[in-house]
Design a protein around this motif. Sequence first.
Motif, PDB file in Angstrom:
ATOM      1  N   ILE A  60       0.982  -3.062   3.027  1.00 25.58           N
ATOM      2  CA  ILE A  60       1.549  -1.931   2.547  1.00 25.58           C
ATOM      3  C   ILE A  60       2.916  -2.156   1.613  1.00 25.58           C
ATOM      4  CG2 ILE A  60       2.409   0.467   2.902  1.00 25.58           C
ATOM      5  CD1 ILE A  60      -0.320   0.946   4.371  1.00 25.58           C
ATOM      6  N   LEU A  61       3.719  -2.740   2.618  1.00 21.90           N
ATOM      7  CA  LEU A  61       5.108  -2.752   2.152  1.00 21.90           C
ATOM      8  C   LEU A  61       5.069  -3.812   0.981  1.00 21.90           C
ATOM      9  CD1 LEU A  61       6.990  -3.244   5.634  1.00 21.90           C
ATOM     10  CD2 LEU A  61       7.019  -1.333   4.241  1.00 21.90           C
ATOM     11  N   ASN A  62       4.397  -4.806   1.041  1.00 23.66           N
ATOM     12  CA  ASN A  62       4.262  -5.762  -0.265  1.00 23.66           C
ATOM     13  C   ASN A  62       3.662  -5.280  -1.319  1.00 23.66           C
ATOM     14  OD1 ASN A  62       5.228  -8.434   1.004  1.00 23.66           O
ATOM     15  ND2 ASN A  62       3.339  -8.598   1.864  1.00 23.66           N
ATOM     16  N   GLU A  63       2.810  -4.147  -1.277  1.00 26.84           N
ATOM     17  CA  GLU A  63       2.237  -3.330  -2.511  1.00 26.84           C
ATOM     18  C   GLU A  63       3.709  -2.696  -2.941  1.00 26.84           C
ATOM     19  OE1 GLU A  63      -0.244  -1.934  -5.340  1.00 26.84           O
ATOM     20  OE2 GLU A  63      -0.185  -3.660  -4.143  1.00 26.84           O
ATOM     21  N   ILE A  64       4.189  -1.896  -2.207  1.00 28.98           N
ATOM     22  CA  ILE A  64       5.342  -1.001  -2.344  1.00 28.98           C
ATOM     23  C   ILE A  64       6.453  -1.996  -3.234  1.00 28.98           C
ATOM     24  CG2 ILE A  64       7.320   0.298  -1.582  1.00 28.98           C
ATOM     25  CD1 ILE A  64       5.674   1.148   0.645  1.00 28.98           C
ATOM     26  N   LEU A  65       6.542  -3.194  -2.767  1.00 30.93           N
ATOM     27  CA  LEU A  65       7.582  -4.028  -3.317  1.00 30.93           C
ATOM     28  C   LEU A  65       6.939  -4.550  -4.551  1.00 30.93           C
ATOM     29  CD1 LEU A  65      10.226  -5.490  -2.671  1.00 30.93           C
ATOM     30  CD2 LEU A  65       8.898  -7.362  -1.662  1.00 30.93           C
ATOM     31  N   ILE A  66       5.727  -4.714  -4.858  1.00 40.20           N
ATOM     32  CA  ILE A  66       5.087  -5.325  -5.904  1.00 40.20           C
ATOM     33  C   ILE A  66       5.370  -4.144  -7.376  1.00 40.20           C
ATOM     34  CG2 ILE A  66       3.126  -5.647  -7.299  1.00 40.20           C
ATOM     35  CD1 ILE A  66       2.445  -7.095  -4.929  1.00 40.20           C
ATOM     36  N   GLN A  67       5.049  -2.826  -6.534  1.00 37.23           N
ATOM     37  CA  GLN A  67       5.298  -1.688  -7.608  1.00 37.23           C
ATOM     38  C   GLN A  67       6.753  -1.382  -8.023  1.00 37.23           C
ATOM     39  OE1 GLN A  67       2.583   0.210  -8.726  1.00 37.23           O
ATOM     40  NE2 GLN A  67       1.320  -1.566  -7.795  1.00 37.23           N
ATOM     41  N   ARG A  68       7.496  -1.484  -6.853  1.00 38.22           N
ATOM     42  CA  ARG A  68       8.903  -1.382  -7.548  1.00 38.22           C
ATOM     43  C   ARG A  68       9.437  -2.339  -8.302  1.00 38.22           C
ATOM     44  NH1 ARG A  68      12.976  -1.518  -9.283  1.00 38.22           N
ATOM     45  NH2 ARG A  68      14.979  -0.781  -8.616  1.00 38.22           N
ATOM     46  N   LYS A  69       8.987  -3.670  -8.268  1.00 30.48           N
ATOM     47  CA  LYS A  69       9.527  -4.831  -9.005  1.00 30.48           C
ATOM     48  C   LYS A  69       8.973  -4.680 -10.238  1.00 30.48           C
ATOM     49  CE  LYS A  69      10.855  -8.069  -5.543  1.00 30.48           C
ATOM     50  NZ  LYS A  69      10.534  -9.466  -5.051  1.00 30.48           N
ATOM     51  N   ALA A  70       8.079  -3.777 -10.644  1.00 29.79           N
ATOM     52  CA  ALA A  70       7.560  -3.786 -11.998  1.00 29.79           C
ATOM     53  C   ALA A  70       8.535  -2.713 -12.946  1.00 29.79           C
ATOM     54  CB  ALA A  70       6.138  -3.028 -11.743  1.00 29.79           C
ATOM     55  N   TYR A  71       9.455  -2.612 -12.430  1.00 34.17           N
ATOM     56  CA  TYR A  71      10.256  -1.627 -12.939  1.00 34.17           C
ATOM     57  C   TYR A  71      11.758  -1.981 -12.883  1.00 34.17           C
ATOM     58  CZ  TYR A  71       6.575   1.792 -13.110  1.00 34.17           C
ATOM     59  OH  TYR A  71       5.162   2.543 -13.224  1.00 34.17           O
ATOM     60  N   LYS A  72      12.524  -1.766 -14.164  1.00 32.76           N
ATOM     61  CA  LYS A  72      13.570  -2.409 -14.288  1.00 32.76           C
ATOM     62  C   LYS A  72      14.623  -1.778 -13.032  1.00 32.76           C
ATOM     63  CE  LYS A  72      17.293  -3.217 -17.777  1.00 32.76           C
ATOM     64  NZ  LYS A  72      17.561  -3.227 -19.062  1.00 32.76           N
ATOM     65  N   ASN A  73      14.575  -0.608 -12.982  1.00 31.30           N
ATOM     66  CA  ASN A  73      15.550   0.118 -11.879  1.00 31.30           C
ATOM     67  C   ASN A  73      14.649   1.191 -11.309  1.00 31.30           C
ATOM     68  OD1 ASN A  73      15.797   2.372 -13.733  1.00 31.30           O
ATOM     69  ND2 ASN A  73      17.426   1.208 -14.701  1.00 31.30           N
ATOM     70  N   ILE A  74      15.211   1.833 -10.313  1.00 26.51           N
ATOM     71  CA  ILE A  74      14.651   3.069  -9.603  1.00 26.51           C
ATOM     72  C   ILE A  74      14.479   4.229 -10.573  1.00 26.51           C
ATOM     73  CG2 ILE A  74      16.795   3.897  -8.675  1.00 26.51           C
ATOM     74  CD1 ILE A  74      13.488   3.408  -6.697  1.00 26.51           C
ATOM     75  N   LYS A  75      15.199   4.297 -11.234  1.00 28.43           N
ATOM     76  CA  LYS A  75      15.194   5.451 -12.358  1.00 28.43           C
ATOM     77  C   LYS A  75      13.939   5.451 -13.166  1.00 28.43           C
ATOM     78  CE  LYS A  75      17.009   9.309 -13.876  1.00 28.43           C
ATOM     79  NZ  LYS A  75      16.802  10.567 -13.030  1.00 28.43           N
ATOM     80  N   ALA A  76      13.773   4.115 -13.720  1.00 32.03           N
ATOM     81  CA  ALA A  76      12.475   3.962 -14.558  1.00 32.03           C
ATOM     82  C   ALA A  76      11.156   4.297 -13.663  1.00 32.03           C
ATOM     83  CB  ALA A  76      12.538   2.577 -15.041  1.00 32.03           C
ATOM     84  N   LEU A  77      11.385   3.509 -12.477  1.00 27.72           N
ATOM     85  CA  LEU A  77      10.154   4.065 -11.523  1.00 27.72           C
ATOM     86  C   LEU A  77       9.861   5.503 -11.188  1.00 27.72           C
ATOM     87  CD1 LEU A  77       7.799   3.117  -9.437  1.00 27.72           C
ATOM     88  CD2 LEU A  77       9.932   3.183  -7.598  1.00 27.72           C
ATOM     89  N   GLN A  78      11.113   6.323 -11.022  1.00 29.69           N
ATOM     90  CA  GLN A  78      10.911   7.796 -10.719  1.00 29.69           C
ATOM     91  C   GLN A  78      10.531   8.563 -12.158  1.00 29.69           C
ATOM     92  OE1 GLN A  78      14.773   8.218  -9.172  1.00 29.69           O
ATOM     93  NE2 GLN A  78      14.449   8.084  -7.584  1.00 29.69           N
ATOM     94  N   ASN A  79      10.636   8.118 -13.009  1.00 36.34           N
ATOM     95  CA  ASN A  79      10.281   8.565 -14.647  1.00 36.34           C
ATOM     96  C   ASN A  79       8.775   8.531 -14.672  1.00 36.34           C
ATOM     97  OD1 ASN A  79      12.807   9.645 -15.017  1.00 36.34           O
ATOM     98  ND2 ASN A  79      13.196   7.787 -16.332  1.00 36.34           N
ATOM     99  N   ASP A  80       7.947   7.450 -14.158  1.00 37.60           N
ATOM    100  CA  ASP A  80       6.709   7.088 -14.238  1.00 37.60           C
ATOM    101  C   ASP A  80       6.055   7.733 -12.951  1.00 37.60           C
ATOM    102  OD1 ASP A  80       4.116   6.421 -13.798  1.00 37.60           O
ATOM    103  OD2 ASP A  80       4.607   4.243 -14.539  1.00 37.60           O
ATOM    104  N   VAL A  81       5.754   9.153 -13.133  1.00 42.09           N
ATOM    105  CA  VAL A  81       5.141  10.201 -12.134  1.00 42.09           C
ATOM    106  C   VAL A  81       3.954   9.381 -11.457  1.00 42.09           C
ATOM    107  CG1 VAL A  81       3.882  12.330 -11.687  1.00 42.09           C
ATOM    108  CG2 VAL A  81       5.571  12.251 -13.253  1.00 42.09           C
TER     109      VAL A  81
END
Length: 135
Positions: A60-81
């Motif tokens: 699970i933690l690795n999957e979260i890490l993969i998903q997070r690294k797919a975005y340039k920054n945390i704001k970009a991730l938060q913008n993808d609902v």
Amino acid sequence: MRKILKCLFLFFLSFHSCEKKKTNLSIKNDSASKHLIEVISSDFYNPKTPCVCNDDGTEILNEILIQRKAYKNIKALQNDVEANNYIEVLKKNWDTIRWKCLKTFGTAMFTPSNCNDPDNIQAIKDELMKLGIQT
């Protein structure tokens, strides 16, 4: 009679749309574990050993890490609902697994072994924290 037909039609339509959504999710994550695609309950998560807990938690933690690294920054991730919702499901499942494993196995979860690596889990959590995700 018309009311019955309308009710049946609505039931079929809602059932069909739920099935379609579930199928699409399954296609997207066809090799993923159940705890990666839907919220799990502590009543239904019953690990047999600390090793299972370690494997599930690390996954699970690795999957979260993969998903997070797919975005340039945390704001970009938060913008993808959709991605943000997926990370929230993973975080809930991480909380469930962590709680259930600690409740079931206690201090064994902090004791390193050939299949239980609490230092690795902490390293992943630290990396997530640096990337703006608190677990």
